[in-house]
Enzyme design. Structure first.
Site, PDB file in Angstrom:
ATOM      1  N   HIS A 496       0.829  -1.202   0.000  1.00 32.51           N
ATOM      2  CA  HIS A 496       0.000   0.000   0.000  1.00 32.51           C
ATOM      3  C   HIS A 496       0.871   1.263   0.000  1.00 32.51           C
ATOM      4  CE1 HIS A 496      -3.674   2.299   1.303  1.00 32.51           C
ATOM      5  NE2 HIS A 496      -2.723   3.113   1.720  1.00 32.51           N
ATOM      6  N   GLU A 497       1.783   1.339   0.959  1.00 27.33           N
ATOM      7  CA  GLU A 497       2.634   2.529   1.041  1.00 27.33           C
ATOM      8  C   GLU A 497       3.537   2.630  -0.184  1.00 27.33           C
ATOM      9  OE1 GLU A 497       1.684   4.605   2.984  1.00 27.33           O
ATOM     10  OE2 GLU A 497       0.559   3.359   4.393  1.00 27.33           O
ATOM     11  N   HIS A 500       1.629   4.466  -2.767  1.00 31.84           N
ATOM     12  CA  HIS A 500       1.722   5.920  -2.598  1.00 31.84           C
ATOM     13  C   HIS A 500       3.082   6.398  -3.099  1.00 31.84           C
ATOM     14  CE1 HIS A 500      -1.948   6.789  -0.462  1.00 31.84           C
ATOM     15  NE2 HIS A 500      -1.671   6.009   0.562  1.00 31.84           N
ATOM     16  N   HIS A 503       3.230   6.637  -6.798  1.00 33.69           N
ATOM     17  CA  HIS A 503       2.463   7.810  -7.216  1.00 33.69           C
ATOM     18  C   HIS A 503       3.368   9.052  -7.191  1.00 33.69           C
ATOM     19  CE1 HIS A 503      -1.535  10.240  -6.533  1.00 33.69           C
ATOM     20  NE2 HIS A 503      -1.022  10.420  -7.720  1.00 33.69           N
TER      21      HIS A 503
HETATM   22 ZN    ZN Z   1      -2.916   5.250   2.051  1.00 29.28          ZN
END
Ligand code: ZN
Length: 712
Positions: A496-497, A500, A503
């Protein structure tokens, strides 16, 4: 974070040029006054001392004020080039200080840094006010905004003008003096009420204690829970007893495992009546006032309701869109929850219980049903999830999708010995950015997990400045001879991180002012990465037993998958009801103080909330929406909105192949590189071909008509 919170970089726009560096000879030893000659310009962490921050903050604030002033006082007619662009670039010095400071404040803090944070907060907010309330500056921005269609601007430049203008307007810049004054009064009152609301919830949460004196009252509780309760009692000078409280790690295991129905009733009742006792700590009048003031504020600014004001900046845009989404999920969720209730009632009857299921029973019996159906222990997965392998698994997925590579570098400055740094290169070998990992807990690091940055991507003097990204987590440590082995949840958090992080790494915008991504869009790049975690082709690369090297058995993975679908009716109903409640409070079209209890009851009755489940947050302790800052007001829906986007977007990979190159390229270009430069829904539709549909999420959560595996 999982559920977002990247580094709060208070960044007002930021940046311009270190005009003349020679100006500050006395501060020559302060790294913030010098150019950084480290590899890739990574902050020279080893040379930055605590004493350097405050003078650097002061210098940065002074420079930004001067830069902005110069723009406001320009005698030339306002243009994009002499107003919007320099505004976007202003504050570069301050930006560099803030990004390092707040990064360290979260990951490596101490009393000194916290003291500095308190000292600079009012200075920064004053700077913010001075910019946003600068009438000459706003007049210039407004002129450019009015002419924006005739200026031959690029899409991104136009968006920058619109964002800048909107920011001023939403702050009240267009109001007359009288309304400005009222707005300031409302803002002040709202911030005080929010603080009071938060204080009351905290006080009411901490004030309650369930003290158990007889061992038999602990029946059913796992040993770990019992010993934590013994410790809690000890530190409350109740040696030899057991204490439980209303904090999450205490109340939820208690409700899940405690055999005593009477004690479960007591603790749940204490939880759900917090700040609702009609005394000095009651929040009902406070939250009613907050909702009314927000309605008034929205109307002053030209919006019908507070939700309209908030959603205008989100992907959803208008309340009807949010209600539409909630309605689509609510009906199937409620149906599955009713089915779960029937199963639980059957379990109660089978165990000889002669009573009707109540909220205090749900977690307890649902745990028993789950255990009897899917008996397996999540801990059995851990040996297959060695931290370094999992991280390499995430790198592998990024490489297969986008061709990018990660090479560890030992010459990059780090702020802690456990930090690791990687040079990231694009498929064609060009430099993409720096990626750092900081995975284990230590004192001085706040809880949770998040992705932050030590430099944002933007263009400076026509040159693409690449970002420096860091993932900060609190994962299980190595113990003795055993390497760090992660739980499945930690594996998902790592991916998940990392999402990010990607991104940020892929960002390719010219202006910092267009990097804002709507709250209901920002979790798409992160959550979607979790979708690759349990893919067989990915597991076989990274999920190998740390001792034997054996790849995780597929039947074990299948078991996880099935067990996770159980209980989704309850989880969905509990969450969705809170989202409705939030929306109802914030679509008041009259700035009127409601009776909080009656309002909440009506809100729940409207959706036919089932009596066996209590809304996840009742109004008097719904801190996400009424607490300090109220960051999730008219925004609690965004968690599920992001999940809808993720499930819907991943569907393309499911259909075309999880590593399909054309899909990956489209995802990168549309979703990851420049989402803030255009309307988020437009960008999404370009990737997906149509607006998001809830179908894939319903399937993922097991909320479909089709029978749920393991449940008849
Ligand atoms: Zn998040």
């Amino acid at each position: 974070m999982r559920k977002w919170l990247a580094l709060v970089v208070l960044a007002l726009a930021a940046i311009p040029v270190f005009a003349q560096q020679a100006a500050a000879p006395a501060a020559a030893a302060n790294p913030f006054f010098e150019e950084w000659t480290t590899p890739f310009g990574v902050p020279p962490f080893g040379q930055i001392k605590e004493a350097h921050y405050l003078p650097a903050f002061k210098e940065g604030i002074a420079r930004e004020r001067k830069e902005v002033d110069a723009i406001a006082k320009d005698l030339q007619a306002p243009t994009f080039a002499n107003t919007i662009e320099p505004l976007d670039q202003s504050g570069e010095f301050l930006d560099r200080v803030q990004i390092v400071f707040y990064g360290q404040l979260s990951a490596e803090t101490n009393d000194t840094l916290q003291g500095i944070a308190k000292e600079v907060a009012p200075m920064l907010s004053a700077l913010n006010d001075d910019i946003n309330l600068n009438e000459a500056l706003f007049a210039r921005v407004k002129t450019v905004w009015e002419k924006r269609d005739a200026l031959g601007l690029t899409q991104e430049q136009k968006k920058l003008v619109e964002e800048r203008y909107k920011e001023f307007v939403r702050g009240g810049a267009n109001l007359d003096a009288k309304d400005k004054e009222r707005l300031r009064a409302i803002n002040k009152e709202l911030s005080l009420l929010g603080l009071k609301f938060g204080d009351n919830v905290l006080r009411e949460t901490n004030a309650y204690r369930l003290v158990i004196e007889k061992k038999e009252d602990l029946a059913g509780l796992p040993p770990g829970v019992v010993s934590a309760a013994a410790d809690a009692a000890k530190s409350a000078k109740l040696e030899g007893k057991w204490a439980f409280g209303l904090q999450a790690p205490s109340i939820w295991p208690f409700l899940q495992y405690a055999d005593s129905r009477e004690l479960r009733r007591q603790i749940l009742n204490a939880y759900t009546t917090r700040a609702d006792h009609g005394d000095a700590y009651d929040n009902k009048a406070i939250l009613s006032k907050i909702a009314a003031l927000r309605a008034e504020r929205a109307q002053l600014l030209g919006y019908k309701t507070w939700a309209d004001f908030v959603l205008d900046r989100n992907m959803a845009k208008v309340p009807a869109k949010v209600y539409g989404l909630l309605d689509q999920l609510w009906t199937p969720a409620l149906a599955v929850a009713h089915k779960e209730a029937t199963d639980i009632q059957a379990a109660i009857n089978a165990s000889g219980g002669d009573f009707k299921l109540e909220p205090l029973d749900w977690r307890y019996y649902s745990e028993k049903v789950k255990k009897s159906r899917y008996d397996f222990d999540e801990e059995a997965l851990r040996p297959y999830f060695k931290l370094d392998n999992v991280r390499d698994g995430a790198f592998y997925v990024a490489n297969k999708l986008y061709g990018i590579t990660f090479t560890e570098r030992s010459d990059i400055p780090k702020y802690h010995v456990e930090v690791r740094a990687f040079e990231v290169k694009d498929a064609d070998g060009t430099f993409l950015g720096v990626f750092m990992t900081d995975y284990h807990p230590r004192p001085g690091k706040r809880g949770g997990a998040w992705s932050g940055r030590y430099r944002d991507q933007y263009f400076k003097d026509g040159k693409d400045v690449r970002p420096i990204v860091v993932n900060v987590c609190n994962f299980s440590r190595p113990t003795g001879d055993t390497p760090a082995l992660l739980s499945l949840e930690e594996v998902e958090t790592l991916f998940h991180e990392f999402g990010h992080g990607l991104h940020s790494l892929f960002s390719r915008v010219h202006y910092k002012g267009v990097s804002r991504v709507p709250r209901d869009f920002v979790e798409l790049p992160s959550q979607i990465m979790e979708s690759w975690v349990l893919e067989p082709d990915v597991l076989k690369v990274y999920a190998k037993h740390w001792k034997t090297g054996e790849v995780i058995p597929s039947d074990l993975v299948a078991k996880v998958d099935r067990a996770r679908k159980y209980g989704q009716g309850f989880a969905s109903v509990e969450y969705l009801a809170a989202s409705y409640l939030d929306m109802d409070w914030h679509t008041l079209s009259q700035p009127r103080e409601e009776n909080a209890t009656a309002f909440e009851n009506a809100s729940m009755a409207k959706i036919h909330m089932m009596p066996e489940i209590i809304v996840r947050y009742r109004s008097p302790y719904f801190s996400h929406i009424f607490g300090p800052g109220g960051g999730y007001s008219a925004g609690y829906y965004s968690y599920i909105w992001a999940e809808v986007l993720v499930a819907d977007a991943f569907q393309v990979f499911v259909e075309k192949g999880i590593f399909d190159q054309a899909t990956a390229k489209s995802f990168r270009t549309n979703i990851l590189e420049r989402p803030g430069t255009e309307d988020a829904m437009t960008v999404y539709v370009r990737f997906r071909g149509h607006e998001p549909s809830v179908g894939p999420l319903l399937a993922k959560r097991g909320l479909t008509e089709a029978p749920i595996p393991g449940i008849q």
